[in-house]
Design a protein around this motif. Structure first.
Motif, PDB file in Angstrom:
ATOM      1  N   LYS A   1       2.045   3.615  12.200  1.00  0.00           N
ATOM      2  CA  LYS A   1       0.614   3.347  11.999  1.00  0.00           C
ATOM      3  C   LYS A   1       0.270   1.887  12.291  1.00  0.00           C
ATOM      4  O   LYS A   1      -0.649   1.574  13.051  1.00  0.00           O
ATOM      5  N   GLY A   2       1.004   0.998  11.629  1.00  0.00           N
ATOM      6  CA  GLY A   2       0.725  -0.432  11.785  1.00  0.00           C
ATOM      7  C   GLY A   2       0.908  -0.895  13.220  1.00  0.00           C
ATOM      8  O   GLY A   2       0.105  -1.673  13.755  1.00  0.00           O
ATOM      9  N   THR A   3       1.958  -0.395  13.859  1.00  0.00           N
ATOM     10  CA  THR A   3       2.269  -0.789  15.242  1.00  0.00           C
ATOM     11  C   THR A   3       1.134  -0.369  16.185  1.00  0.00           C
ATOM     12  O   THR A   3       0.687  -1.156  17.032  1.00  0.00           O
TER      13      THR A   3
ATOM     14  N   ILE B   1      -8.576   1.696   8.787  1.00  0.00           N
ATOM     15  CA  ILE B   1      -8.033   1.677   7.422  1.00  0.00           C
ATOM     16  C   ILE B   1      -6.709   2.433   7.467  1.00  0.00           C
ATOM     17  O   ILE B   1      -6.663   3.650   7.611  1.00  0.00           O
ATOM     18  N   ASP B   2      -5.643   1.649   7.398  1.00  0.00           N
ATOM     19  CA  ASP B   2      -4.279   2.121   7.695  1.00  0.00           C
ATOM     20  C   ASP B   2      -3.555   2.460   6.388  1.00  0.00           C
ATOM     21  O   ASP B   2      -3.482   1.637   5.476  1.00  0.00           O
ATOM     22  N   GLY B   3      -3.038   3.701   6.323  1.00  0.00           N
ATOM     23  CA  GLY B   3      -2.257   4.101   5.141  1.00  0.00           C
ATOM     24  C   GLY B   3      -3.120   4.482   3.959  1.00  0.00           C
ATOM     25  O   GLY B   3      -2.652   4.458   2.821  1.00  0.00           O
TER      26      GLY B   3
ATOM     27  N   GLY C   1      12.014  -6.959   4.795  1.00  0.00           N
ATOM     28  CA  GLY C   1      12.199  -7.315   3.383  1.00  0.00           C
ATOM     29  C   GLY C   1      11.310  -6.552   2.416  1.00  0.00           C
ATOM     30  O   GLY C   1      11.091  -7.005   1.290  1.00  0.00           O
ATOM     31  N   ARG C   2      10.796  -5.406   2.828  1.00  0.00           N
ATOM     32  CA  ARG C   2       9.941  -4.637   1.926  1.00  0.00           C
ATOM     33  C   ARG C   2      10.768  -3.972   0.830  1.00  0.00           C
ATOM     34  O   ARG C   2      11.829  -3.414   1.098  1.00  0.00           O
ATOM     35  N   VAL C   3      10.256  -4.009  -0.411  1.00  0.00           N
ATOM     36  CA  VAL C   3      11.025  -3.462  -1.546  1.00  0.00           C
ATOM     37  C   VAL C   3      11.189  -1.949  -1.460  1.00  0.00           C
ATOM     38  O   VAL C   3      12.053  -1.370  -2.110  1.00  0.00           O
TER      39      VAL C   3
ATOM     40  N   ASN D   1      15.406   0.434   9.831  1.00  0.00           N
ATOM     41  CA  ASN D   1      15.619  -0.646  10.806  1.00  0.00           C
ATOM     42  C   ASN D   1      14.527  -1.706  10.779  1.00  0.00           C
ATOM     43  O   ASN D   1      14.562  -2.650  11.554  1.00  0.00           O
ATOM     44  N   ARG D   2      13.529  -1.530   9.912  1.00  0.00           N
ATOM     45  CA  ARG D   2      12.343  -2.403   9.993  1.00  0.00           C
ATOM     46  C   ARG D   2      12.673  -3.859   9.657  1.00  0.00           C
ATOM     47  O   ARG D   2      12.127  -4.784  10.241  1.00  0.00           O
ATOM     48  N   ASN D   3      13.476  -4.048   8.633  1.00  0.00           N
ATOM     49  CA  ASN D   3      13.970  -5.397   8.386  1.00  0.00           C
ATOM     50  C   ASN D   3      12.893  -6.439   8.085  1.00  0.00           C
ATOM     51  O   ASN D   3      12.931  -7.558   8.578  1.00  0.00           O
TER      52      ASN D   3
END
Ligand SMILES: Nc1ncnc2c1ncn2[C@@H]1O[C@H](COP(=O)(O)OP(=O)(O)OP(=O)(O)O)[C@@H](O)[C@H]1O
Ligand SMILES: O=c1ccn([C@@H]2O[C@H](COP(=O)(O)O)[C@@H](O)[C@H]2O)c(=O)[nH]1
Ligand SMILES: [Mg+2]
Length: 241
Positions: A64-66, A133-135, A177-179, A173-175
């Motif tokens: 979505k963000g991409t 409006i994403d997500g 640092g999201r919890v 693989n996003r890397n």
């Protein structure tokens, strides 16, 4: 209250079917996944310019963000990621920060009114009228709260349909640092997505507002399906050198 300026009824490629049909009616489970509290009051969003609102839906890591970044670049939308707004609340040590952090760690859904107010603030302070409006909305509760508080509905809903194994691979693989980018939370987020987000997808499909995008392949291949949705609206495109 904002009024619609652009009708979507002239779109030539309406959505036909969604995956996971058997999973779309699990609303009774919503209490398991949300920290929802009842709405306190109804309201409407006051603003001069009629907004054009696109909800961008899809599972965790569906892209979505991409894809939103590319839409912003080509069509001049303002991108509001509900998840980013919530992470900003955590980072700013707001009163709700700890509750939001714990909710995100559990892959659950933050109370609707809180999220809608954050989105409302961003929209009202923007000079733009075109919003991605994403997500959000993540649940029928979210959707209804948005309609009640803002007094508007989306014009277009994009749904990035991606196989689970691909979503898991991308998130791991996003890397960034999201919890919540760990296998335990991802499994919870996928369950929440099936139980609570797919009913929203179904709702907009039945309203004829849904554009299902097959979210596999390269970013550019996927964007080839997205571009015509906005090109058909005759938005003046941003010219990039
Ligand atoms: N088509 C693609 N092929 C491979 N990787 C992709 C593709 N699209 C996005 N990605 C990568 O997958 C990861 C997740 O993408 P993105 O953050 O856009 O997903 P998202 O739907 O916004 O996820 P979330 O709901 O968790 O915020 C990112 O690292 C991104 O670079
Ligand atoms: O409307 C929303 C959007 C997000 N959340 C919570 O945030 C995380 C991360 O969201 P992303 O869209 O993947 O960035 C999500 O799993 C929820 O816990 C929310 O509650 N409501
Ligand atoms: Mg995202």
């Amino acid at each position: 209250m904002w009024r619609r300026a652009v009708s979507v009824s002239h779109f030539t490629f309406a959505h036909k079917s969604i995956a996971h049909n058997k999973d779309v009616c699990k609303l009774k489970f919503w209490e398991t996944f949300t920290t929802e509290t009842p709405m306190k009051e109804k309201g409407t969003f006051q603003r001069d310019k009629t907004p054009f609102i696109t909800f961008v839906l899809g599972g965790p890591g569906s892209g979505k963000g991409t894809q939103c970044m590319k839409i912003v670049e080509n069509f001049g939308f303002t991108h509001l990621s509900a998840g980013d707004l919530l992470r900003r609340e955590i980072a700013s040590n707001s009163a709700d920060g700890t509750m939001i952090l714990n909710t995100i760690k559990e892959g659950k859904i933050v109370p609707s009114e809180l999220t809608v107010r954050l989105i409302q603030k961003e929209m009202e302070s923007s000079d733009n009228y075109k919003f991605l409006i994403d997500g959000f909305p993540r649940s029928e509760e979210n959707r209804i709260a948005f309609e009640q508080i803002m007094g508007v509905e989306p014009d277009v809903v994009l749904f990035f349909d991606c196989p689970e194994d691909e979503m898991v691979k991308r998130v791991l693989n996003r890397n960034q640092g999201r919890v919540d980018d760990n296998i335990v939370t991802i499994k919870k987020r996928l369950k929440v997505f099936d139980a609570l987000n797919l009913p929203v997808v179904k709702y907009y499909m039945e309203k004829g507002k849904l554009y299902k995008i097959r979210a596999v392949g390269s970013v550019d291949e996927i964007y080839k399906q997205v571009y015509p949705v906005f090109a058909s609206l005759n938005f003046e495109q941003q010219v990039r050198e």
